[in-house]
Write an enzyme that holds these catalytic residues in place. Structure first.
Site, short mmCIF file in Angstrom:
data_model
loop_
_atom_site.label_atom_id
_atom_site.label_comp_id
_atom_site.label_asym_id
_atom_site.label_seq_id
_atom_site.Cartn_x
_atom_site.Cartn_y
_atom_site.Cartn_z
N SER A 121 -10.96 -5.88 0.67
CA SER A 121 -11.69 -4.86 1.42
C SER A 121 -12.44 -3.97 0.44
O SER A 121 -11.86 -3.47 -0.52
CB SER A 121 -10.72 -4.03 2.26
OG SER A 121 -11.44 -3.03 2.95
N CYS A 168 -1.57 5.11 8.46
CA CYS A 168 -1.68 4.63 9.83
C CYS A 168 -0.59 5.18 10.72
O CYS A 168 -0.76 5.30 11.92
CB CYS A 168 -1.60 3.11 9.86
SG CYS A 168 -2.70 2.34 8.69
N THR A 175 -25.18 -11.15 12.61
CA THR A 175 -26.15 -10.92 11.53
C THR A 175 -25.45 -10.22 10.36
O THR A 175 -24.73 -9.24 10.56
CB THR A 175 -27.33 -10.06 12.04
OG1 THR A 175 -27.94 -10.76 13.12
CG2 THR A 175 -28.35 -9.81 10.93
N ASN A 215 0.80 -1.22 0.00
CA ASN A 215 0.00 0.00 0.00
C ASN A 215 0.83 1.28 0.00
O ASN A 215 0.38 2.31 -0.46
CB ASN A 215 -0.96 0.00 1.20
CG ASN A 215 -0.31 -0.40 2.49
OD1 ASN A 215 0.30 -1.47 2.58
ND2 ASN A 215 -0.39 0.43 3.49
C1 LIG Z 1 -6.44 -0.76 3.82
C2 LIG Z 1 -5.66 -2.00 3.93
C3 LIG Z 1 -5.99 -2.99 4.89
C4 LIG Z 1 -7.07 -2.78 5.92
O1 LIG Z 1 -8.35 -2.82 5.36
P1 LIG Z 1 -9.55 -2.17 6.24
O2 LIG Z 1 -10.78 -2.57 5.51
O3 LIG Z 1 -9.31 -0.68 6.21
O4 LIG Z 1 -9.45 -2.74 7.59
C5 LIG Z 1 -5.25 -4.14 4.92
N1 LIG Z 1 -4.25 -4.34 4.06
C6 LIG Z 1 -3.90 -3.42 3.14
C7 LIG Z 1 -2.78 -3.72 2.20
C8 LIG Z 1 -4.59 -2.23 3.04
O5 LIG Z 1 -4.23 -1.33 2.13
#
Ligand SMILES: *Cc1c(COP(=O)(O)O)cnc(C)c1O
Length: 389
Positions: free
Chosen positions: A201, A328, A239, A153
Site C-alpha cells: 500500500s 481501526c 481506468t 501493524n
Molecule cells: C494499513 C494496512 C492495510 C490496509 O491498507 P489500506 O491501503 O489502508 O487499505 C492492510 N494491512 C496492513 C498490515 C496495514 O497496516
C-alpha cells in the site's frame, strides 16, 4: 515559539514525500489522458503507468507483469484471498490465516468462513509471531491458501515468512503475505521468497492514499473481483488512477534508494532510544512485540493501570501523535485482537500505546516525547479507577 509537533503514527499513514507529490501533479491536469487511449495523450499516460509499475516491481524483485494496481492495500488483500479461493479448480475448501492479521485479511477470512470455506486461525506466541510448527500442524492436503502478514501493524513483529512459505510450497498450498508494513521499509525480495502473492500500500511508504498493489507470481491464477474494461491484465478493471500510480512508483523509487542510505539503521536507533527511555522512565510499562525481530520504525508499549486512549488524548494536547491499540478499533472499547492473541489480559491490553517513527523523526523529537510521556502517565494514574487495585 511554535510548540513542537511530533508525529509518531507512521504505521497508520505517512505524509506524501515532496518528490512524490511533484511527480504526481502533472497527471491531474497537464497529462490527463486515459492510458487506454491510443492517441498521444493516452500514450503519455500509459508510459507513466508502465514506468511506475516497473519501479514498484523492482522494489520487491518482481517482474512488472506480476504487479496489479488496486484501490488500496485492503482491496489487494481481498483480491488475493477471494480471487484465489474462487479460482481454485480442485474443490479445496480449507484456508488458513493467523490470529493477528489486519482487518482486511481477518474479516475476509471470517466472511469466507460463513460462505463455504473452512477457516483455521493460527495462534501466535507472546511476541505476536506465528511459529512455523503451528502451521505445519494445521496445514492439510485440502488446504488451498495460507495468508500470514509479513509484519504486524500493532506490535511491529516480523514473521518468518520464508519458513511459512516453504511449508506451503511443500504441501501444495498458495501462500499470500500482507507486506503493507514492510515494503519500502525493510528489504523484501520475492525472487528469494516462497511467496505467491504479496500486498503493498503506497500510503504506508510516503506515497498517496487510495492506491495499493498486489504482486501475483507468474502462473498463479486468480479471478477478478471487478469485471469491466479488462485493465490490469483483466484482474482489476477500471481506468487506471494515473496520478496515484505515478505517486506509488515514485515512492517505490525513493524507498529503494533509502535502503542504501542507512535509514533503517538510523530509525531503529531512535526507536531503541525511545523504547529504552520509556521503560526506564515509566514504572509498570513494558514493550509489546518482539524486541529485535521488529520493524525498524515501530515502537509499542503497554502502560499498566491506565487507558491508552487517555494517553493518546493528552499526548495529542502536548503536540505528539500516537495511537492506542489499532487505529481501526480505537473508539471502541474492544481490546486489540492482536494483544489478546499474544496472551495479554483485557485490562492490560487497554493500556497499549503505539509510537511509529518516520523519515523525519529526529533525536530532539524523541527527547521531547521522553520528557512529556512520563508525567502524563503519572497524572492519569492519579486519576485512574484502577488506582490501588
Ligand atoms: C494499513 C494496512 C492495510 C490496509 O491498507 P489500506 O491501503 O489502508 O487499505 C492492510 N494491512 C496492513 C498490515 C496495514 O497496516
Amino acid at each position: 515559539m511554535e510548540p513542537r509537533k511530533v508525529y509518531l503514527d507512521n504505521s497508520a499513514t505517512t505524509a506524501v514525500a515532496e518528490d512524490v507529490l511533484n511527480a504526481m501533479l502533472p497527471y491531474f491536469s497537464a497529462i490527463a489522458g486515459n492510458p487506454n487511449s491510443l492517441h498521444q495523450w493516452g500514450r503519455d499516460a500509459r508510459r507513466a503507468v508502465d514506468e511506475a509499475r516497473e519501479n514498484v516491481a523492482s522494489l520487491i524483485g518482481a517482474k512488472p507483469t506480476e504487479i496489479v494496481f488496486t484501490g488500496s492495500g485492503s482491496a489487494a488483500d481481498n483480491l488475493a484471498i477471494k480471487g484465489s479461493v474462487w479460482a481454485d479448480k480442485k474443490g479445496r475448501k480449507h484456508i488458513i490465516t493467523s490470529a493477528i492479521e489486519h482487518h482486511a485479511i481477518m474479516d475476509t477470512f471470517k466472511w469466507l468462513g460463513k460462505n463455504g470455506c473452512e477457516v483455521t486461525f493460527l495462534p501466535v506466541d507472546e511476541f505476536g509471531m506465528v511459529r512455523p510448527e503451528t502451521l505445519k500442524e494445521a496445514i492439510r492436503d485440502d488446504t488451498l491458501l495460507v495468508s500470514v502478514m509479513h509484519a504486524n501493524n500493532e506490535v511491529g513483529t516480523i514473521n518468518p515468512i520464508e519458513e511459512l512459505g516453504a511449508i506451503c510450497r511443500e504441501r501444495g498450498a498458495l501462500f499470500h503475505t500482507d507486506a503493507v508494513q514492510t515494503t519500502g521499509h525493510i528489504p523484501v525480495d520475492v525472487s528469494n521468497l516462497p511467496v505467491d502473492m504479496l500486498t503493498m500500500s503506497a500510503h504506508k511508504m510516503y506515497g498517496p492514499k487510495g492506491i495499493g498493489a498486489l504482486y501475483i507470481r507468474k502462473g498463479i491464477k486468480i479471478v477478478p473481483l471487478v469485471h469491466g474494461g479488462g485493465q490490469e491484465y483483466g484482474i482489476r478493471s477500471g481506468t487506471e488512477n494515473t496520478a496515484e500510480i505515478v505517486g506509488f512508483g515514485e515512492a517505490a523509487k525513493l524507498a529503494s534508494r533509502l535502503h542504501e542510505t542507512g535509514e533503517e539503521a538510523r530509525v531503529s536507533r531512535l526507536r531503541d532510544k525511545l523504547l529504552d527511555g520509556i521503560i526506564a522512565r515509566i514504572p509498570n510499562s513494558f514493550i509489546t512485540g518482539h524486541r529485535t525481530k521488529r520493524l525498524p520504525f515501530h515502537g509499542s508499549v503497554c502502560v499498566k493501570m491506565i487507558e491508552g486512549e487517555g494517553i493518546l488524548l493528552r499526548m495529542d494536547y502536548a503536540g505528539i501523535g500516537v495511537s492506542s491499540g489499532s487505529a481501526c478499533t480505537s473508539g471502541s472499547l474492544e481490546p486489540s485482537h492482536v494483544l489478546l492473541a499474544m496472551g495479554l489480559d483485557h485490562a492490560t491490553s487497554h493500556g497499549s500505546v503505539r509510537l511509529t517513527l518516520g523519515r523525519d523523526t529526529t533525536d530532539e523529537d524523541i527527547d521531547y516525547v521522553l520528557e512529556k510521556f512520563p508525567p502524563i502517565v503519572e497524572l492519569l494514574r492519579k486519576m485512574s479507577p484502577y488506582k490501588g487495585g
